[in-house]
Motif scaffolding. Structure first.
Motif, PDB file in Angstrom:
ATOM      1  N   ARG A   1     -16.333   6.470  36.948  1.00 35.81           N
ATOM      2  CA  ARG A   1     -16.673   7.739  38.748  1.00 35.81           C
ATOM      3  C   ARG A   1     -14.781   8.025  38.503  1.00 35.81           C
ATOM      4  O   ARG A   1     -14.837   9.195  39.605  1.00 35.81           O
ATOM      5  N   HIS A   2     -13.586   7.763  37.892  1.00 38.88           N
ATOM      6  CA  HIS A   2     -12.171   8.445  37.946  1.00 38.88           C
ATOM      7  C   HIS A   2     -12.345   9.413  37.415  1.00 38.88           C
ATOM      8  O   HIS A   2     -12.821  10.118  35.876  1.00 38.88           O
ATOM      9  N   PRO A   3     -11.790  10.053  38.482  1.00 39.46           N
ATOM     10  CA  PRO A   3     -12.124  12.022  37.786  1.00 39.46           C
ATOM     11  C   PRO A   3     -10.861  12.365  36.791  1.00 39.46           C
ATOM     12  O   PRO A   3     -11.250  13.268  35.623  1.00 39.46           O
ATOM     13  N   ARG A   4     -10.612  11.402  36.245  1.00 39.31           N
ATOM     14  CA  ARG A   4      -9.162  11.770  35.498  1.00 39.31           C
ATOM     15  C   ARG A   4      -9.673  10.642  33.905  1.00 39.31           C
ATOM     16  O   ARG A   4      -8.614  10.828  33.113  1.00 39.31           O
ATOM     17  N   VAL A   5     -10.468  10.049  33.757  1.00 36.85           N
ATOM     18  CA  VAL A   5     -11.041   9.214  32.988  1.00 36.85           C
ATOM     19  C   VAL A   5     -12.628   9.888  31.665  1.00 36.85           C
ATOM     20  O   VAL A   5     -13.212   9.984  32.700  1.00 36.85           O
ATOM     21  N   SER A   6     -12.216  10.180  30.514  1.00 33.28           N
ATOM     22  CA  SER A   6     -13.285  10.470  30.276  1.00 33.28           C
ATOM     23  C   SER A   6     -14.334   9.039  29.509  1.00 33.28           C
ATOM     24  O   SER A   6     -13.489   8.405  28.651  1.00 33.28           O
ATOM     25  N   VAL A   7     -14.995   8.691  29.773  1.00 38.29           N
ATOM     26  CA  VAL A   7     -15.708   7.645  28.734  1.00 38.29           C
ATOM     27  C   VAL A   7     -16.869   8.226  28.056  1.00 38.29           C
ATOM     28  O   VAL A   7     -17.176   9.173  27.795  1.00 38.29           O
ATOM     29  N   THR A   8     -16.299   7.458  27.066  1.00 41.14           N
ATOM     30  CA  THR A   8     -17.358   7.965  25.301  1.00 41.14           C
ATOM     31  C   THR A   8     -18.053   6.471  24.791  1.00 41.14           C
ATOM     32  O   THR A   8     -17.178   4.800  25.083  1.00 41.14           O
ATOM     33  N   PRO A   9     -19.860   6.172  24.430  1.00 37.31           N
ATOM     34  CA  PRO A   9     -19.890   5.543  24.113  1.00 37.31           C
ATOM     35  C   PRO A   9     -19.698   4.498  22.994  1.00 37.31           C
ATOM     36  O   PRO A   9     -20.407   4.641  22.111  1.00 37.31           O
ATOM     37  N   HIS A  10     -18.442   4.013  22.323  1.00 40.62           N
ATOM     38  CA  HIS A  10     -17.865   3.737  21.438  1.00 40.62           C
ATOM     39  C   HIS A  10     -17.864   4.081  19.901  1.00 40.62           C
ATOM     40  O   HIS A  10     -18.947   4.045  19.061  1.00 40.62           O
ATOM     41  N   ILE A  11     -18.858   5.639  20.289  1.00 41.44           N
ATOM     42  CA  ILE A  11     -18.681   6.578  19.362  1.00 41.44           C
ATOM     43  C   ILE A  11     -17.257   7.266  18.261  1.00 41.44           C
ATOM     44  O   ILE A  11     -17.406   8.489  17.137  1.00 41.44           O
ATOM     45  N   SER A  12     -16.117   6.728  18.777  1.00 40.76           N
ATOM     46  CA  SER A  12     -15.259   7.412  18.299  1.00 40.76           C
ATOM     47  C   SER A  12     -14.843   7.867  16.561  1.00 40.76           C
ATOM     48  O   SER A  12     -14.734   8.823  16.135  1.00 40.76           O
ATOM     49  N   ALA A  13     -15.741   6.355  15.598  1.00 41.97           N
ATOM     50  CA  ALA A  13     -15.617   6.995  14.480  1.00 41.97           C
ATOM     51  C   ALA A  13     -16.799   5.831  14.436  1.00 41.97           C
ATOM     52  O   ALA A  13     -16.564   4.576  14.191  1.00 41.97           O
ATOM     53  N   GLU A  14     -18.343   6.234  13.468  1.00 40.38           N
ATOM     54  CA  GLU A  14     -19.239   5.235  13.507  1.00 40.38           C
ATOM     55  C   GLU A  14     -19.202   5.188  11.722  1.00 40.38           C
ATOM     56  O   GLU A  14     -19.055   5.920  11.198  1.00 40.38           O
ATOM     57  N   THR A  15     -20.218   3.694  11.997  1.00 42.66           N
ATOM     58  CA  THR A  15     -20.377   3.087  10.758  1.00 42.66           C
ATOM     59  C   THR A  15     -20.804   4.488   9.866  1.00 42.66           C
ATOM     60  O   THR A  15     -21.917   3.882  10.024  1.00 42.66           O
ATOM     61  N   LEU A  16     -20.388   4.845   9.488  1.00 43.70           N
ATOM     62  CA  LEU A  16     -21.325   5.563   8.036  1.00 43.70           C
ATOM     63  C   LEU A  16     -22.777   4.862   7.003  1.00 43.70           C
ATOM     64  O   LEU A  16     -21.901   4.567   6.523  1.00 43.70           O
ATOM     65  N   ARG A  17     -23.529   4.911   7.213  1.00 44.47           N
ATOM     66  CA  ARG A  17     -24.089   3.957   5.834  1.00 44.47           C
ATOM     67  C   ARG A  17     -23.668   4.617   5.012  1.00 44.47           C
ATOM     68  O   ARG A  17     -23.238   2.888   4.195  1.00 44.47           O
ATOM     69  N   GLU A  18     -24.347   5.043   4.446  1.00 42.48           N
ATOM     70  CA  GLU A  18     -24.417   5.824   3.160  1.00 42.48           C
ATOM     71  C   GLU A  18     -22.602   5.330   2.294  1.00 42.48           C
ATOM     72  O   GLU A  18     -22.286   4.824   1.122  1.00 42.48           O
ATOM     73  N   GLU A  19     -22.093   6.390   3.408  1.00 49.17           N
ATOM     74  CA  GLU A  19     -20.265   5.730   2.997  1.00 49.17           C
ATOM     75  C   GLU A  19     -20.149   4.141   2.539  1.00 49.17           C
ATOM     76  O   GLU A  19     -19.200   3.610   1.432  1.00 49.17           O
ATOM     77  N   SER A  20     -20.136   3.442   3.547  1.00 48.36           N
ATOM     78  CA  SER A  20     -20.663   1.868   3.275  1.00 48.36           C
ATOM     79  C   SER A  20     -21.288   1.244   2.209  1.00 48.36           C
ATOM     80  O   SER A  20     -20.815   0.628   1.817  1.00 48.36           O
ATOM     81  N   ILE A  21     -22.407   1.838   1.919  1.00 48.27           N
ATOM     82  CA  ILE A  21     -23.154   1.576   0.809  1.00 48.27           C
ATOM     83  C   ILE A  21     -22.514   1.337  -0.381  1.00 48.27           C
ATOM     84  O   ILE A  21     -22.051   0.936  -1.508  1.00 48.27           O
ATOM     85  N   VAL A  22     -21.509   2.697  -0.308  1.00 48.63           N
ATOM     86  CA  VAL A  22     -21.434   2.762  -2.043  1.00 48.63           C
ATOM     87  C   VAL A  22     -19.894   2.030  -1.528  1.00 48.63           C
ATOM     88  O   VAL A  22     -19.413   1.723  -3.205  1.00 48.63           O
TER      89      VAL A  22
END
Ligand code: NAP
Ligand code: GLV
Length: 313
Positions: free
Chosen positions: A267-288
């Motif tokens: 609820r803080h007006p100067r905080v932006s929250v994102t749900p741990h998505i700044s860099a997601e594990t990409l499946r294909e790249e990770s498998i390779v």
């Protein structure tokens, strides 16, 4: 060769299909509680301790992320959880660096051009111009100059802001003023307008984003935490936001995830929250990448990305 796979809340079949394509000779199975059948490799994210028990033949554990803090924390508390025969291998980039560059670039532009303030003004129906930060003076400090932080620092140099970088060991990065080790930490912070955290979470870096550090920055600086929640002393950030020492924060990672409903950050007006998505594990790249490393190990070659337990990353 036998491989066990464990990750909750994912499209497991898609992972298995990918490994079958890249490693047709391998027998890849999903680990279930009670499975103690032999395995040469484990591919895991936040695996239970039992997965590693009685596995003297395990050659490597591939962590489905860049950060190995969770798995090392278990090993620190209960030494011997990971079989001594197994090396721990982290993901190296696999598409995460570009995602971090996008998040960091967005944050720099958002705050440098004061879009955060225009969003707030719009909510109040106010037409009001604000002086933007001068690009040449908007010093951005990147904490951590590894696979991800290094790419972010390079991208911000290209964006034209003055960039500082902080790492454990000294290094050269074109256009980046590099500070290394605790003796140079205060000089790194001194008068910076934004901090972007891309350190690994280790005993040395826990709580590094605290009131003391915020006090060294320019007044009205900004914080971007995309590494781990444990780097940040939450109450110190709230205090710094309320005093105006920090003008805004973009937070992607938290002490407890999901971020509890009652947490002040929501609820803080100067905080932006994102749900741990700044860099997601990409499946294909990770498998390779993982399959290529397994093939290299099978040929007796060395691989990169092996975690140094003592260093903690
Ligand atoms: P990395 O390649 O291991 O780089 C780590 C960097 O931090 C290195 O430059 C290292 O210095 C520096 N460092 C480590 N300990 C330090 C200390 N005590 N003091 C100063 N510098 C220190 O890691 P990476 O792949 O860039 O990933 C960084 C972190 O990002 C991960 O550990 C993870 O927690 C986080 N992450 C978050 C997300 C997300 O979605 N939010 C996604 C991926 C990763 P040296 O160069 O001298 O070794
Ligand atoms: C995600 O947080 C990762 O460490 O890859």
């Amino acid at each position: 060769m036998k491989i066990i796979f464990y990750e909750q809340n994912t499209d497991t079949d898609a992972w298995l299909r990918g490994f079958a394509r890249e490693l047709p000779e391998a027998d890849v199975r999903v680990w279930q509680p009670g499975d103690t059948a032999p395995a040469d490799y484990a591919v895991v994210w936040r695996a239970p301790r039992d997965l590693f028990a009685n596995r003297p033949d395990l050659k490597a554990v591939f962590n489905l992320g860049a950060g190995v803090d969770a798995i090392l924390d278990v090993e620190r508390k209960e030494p011997g959880t990971l079989p001594p025969s197994a090396m721990l291998v982290r993901l190296e980039d696999t598409g995460m660096a570009q995602q971090m560059v996008e998040y960091a670039t967005y944050a720099v532009l958002r705050y440098m051009r004061r879009f955060d303030e225009y969003e707030a003004l719009q909510r109040e129906g106010r037409w009001e111009k604000r002086t933007q930060h001068a690009r040449k003076d908007f010093i951005v400090g990147v904490l951590g100059l590894g696979v991800l932080g290094g790419e972010v620092a390079r991208a911000l140099v290209a964006l034209g802001v003055p960039v500082r970088g902080y790492s454990r060991t000294a290094k050269e990065l074109e256009g980046v003023a590099v500070y290394a080790g605790p003796d140079q930490f205060d000089a790194f912070l001194d008068g910076a307008h934004m901090l972007i955290n891309l350190l690994p979470h280790t005993p040395d870096t826990e709580g590094i984003l605290n009131a003391r550090a915020f006090g060294k920055l320019a007044r009205g600086a900004y914080l971007v935490n995309v590494a781990r929640g444990a780097h940040l002393v939450d109450a110190d950030l709230i205090g710094a936001l309320d005093s105006g020492q920090i003008a805004g924060a973009m937070l992607d990672v938290f002490h407890t995830e999901p971020l509890p409903k009652e947490h002040a950050f929501w609820r803080h007006p100067r905080v932006s929250v994102t749900p741990h998505i700044s860099a997601e594990t990409l499946r294909e790249e990770s498998i390779v990448q993982i399959a290529a490393k397994i093939k290299a190990l099978a040929r007796g070659e060395t691989i990169s990305g092996i975690v140094d337990f003592k260093r903690g990353y």
